[in-house]
Motif scaffolding. Structure first.
Motif, PDB file in Angstrom:
ATOM      1  N   PRO A 133      -3.946   4.953  11.712  1.00  0.00           N
ATOM      2  CA  PRO A 133      -4.933   4.202  10.934  1.00  0.00           C
ATOM      3  C   PRO A 133      -4.577   2.725  10.727  1.00  0.00           C
ATOM      4  CG  PRO A 133      -3.758   5.750   9.526  1.00  0.00           C
ATOM      5  CD  PRO A 133      -3.287   5.985  10.923  1.00  0.00           C
ATOM      6  N   LEU A 188       2.475   2.486   2.571  1.00  0.00           N
ATOM      7  CA  LEU A 188       2.260   3.216   3.817  1.00  0.00           C
ATOM      8  C   LEU A 188       3.595   3.635   4.427  1.00  0.00           C
ATOM      9  CD1 LEU A 188      -0.472   0.958   5.460  1.00  0.00           C
ATOM     10  CD2 LEU A 188      -0.797   3.036   4.110  1.00  0.00           C
ATOM     11  N   LEU A 227       0.813  -1.220   0.000  1.00  0.00           N
ATOM     12  CA  LEU A 227       0.000   0.000   0.000  1.00  0.00           C
ATOM     13  C   LEU A 227       0.846   1.269   0.000  1.00  0.00           C
ATOM     14  CD1 LEU A 227      -2.735  -1.050   2.595  1.00  0.00           C
ATOM     15  CD2 LEU A 227      -2.991  -0.878   0.105  1.00  0.00           C
ATOM     16  N   SER A 273      -0.980   6.820   6.421  1.00  0.00           N
ATOM     17  CA  SER A 273      -1.240   6.740   4.977  1.00  0.00           C
ATOM     18  C   SER A 273      -0.109   7.327   4.154  1.00  0.00           C
ATOM     19  CB  SER A 273      -2.540   7.462   4.655  1.00  0.00           C
ATOM     20  OG  SER A 273      -3.602   6.858   5.323  1.00  0.00           O
ATOM     21  N   LYS A 274      -0.061   6.874   2.936  1.00  0.00           N
ATOM     22  CA  LYS A 274       0.934   7.341   1.979  1.00  0.00           C
ATOM     23  C   LYS A 274       0.789   8.847   1.780  1.00  0.00           C
ATOM     24  CE  LYS A 274       2.413   6.404  -2.732  1.00  0.00           C
ATOM     25  NZ  LYS A 274       2.185   5.588  -3.915  1.00  0.00           N
ATOM     26  N   TYR A 296       1.582   2.565  11.249  1.00  0.00           N
ATOM     27  CA  TYR A 296       1.720   3.163   9.920  1.00  0.00           C
ATOM     28  C   TYR A 296       0.695   4.277   9.730  1.00  0.00           C
ATOM     29  CZ  TYR A 296       3.980  -1.331   9.027  1.00  0.00           C
ATOM     30  OH  TYR A 296       4.771  -2.440   9.103  1.00  0.00           O
TER      31      TYR A 296
END
Length: 112
Positions: free
Chosen positions: A84, A53, A51, A109-110, A107
């Motif tokens: 999250p 992350l 993802l 979010s990106k 982690y």
């Protein structure tokens, strides 16, 4: 989806079974309890990489009491941070040394 991720997480544990070790079923029950107490999503390290992350922090959580106490400590730490996503890897622990440990990685979010 959470159950699939949980199953994948359980399969990647580094908890070894012998006559004195905390076996995988204890780890599975602990993770089920943690996921029911926190709003963050439990993912695997591999899924976090897929993802894209960003890792916020990695820390060790421990208990000298029991696996149940360890899961409580994990849930409390994750609830405090409000990230999250998080992953949990249980370390080899034996009941003879009364030291139950897990490594938790949080982690976010990106960032784009």
């Amino acid at each position: 989806m959470k159950k699939i991720i949980l199953l994948l997480m359980v399969c990647s544990f580094s908890v070894f079974a012998d006559d004195k070790a905390v076996v995988g079923s204890d780890a599975t029950e602990a993770l089920e309890q943690v996921t029911s107490e926190v709003t963050s999503e439990l993912i695997t390290v591999e899924r976090a990489e897929e993802l894209g992350l960003n890792r916020a922090i990695t820390y060790e959580v421990f208990s000298t009491v029991s696996v149940d106490n360890l899961e409580h400590n994990i849930a409390e730490r994750v609830k405090e941070s409000k990230v999250p996503f998080y992953s949990v890897e249980f370390n080899e622990a034996t009941q003879s040394d009364s030291n139950y440990r897990a490594e938790v990685t949080e982690y976010f979010s990106k960032v784009e």
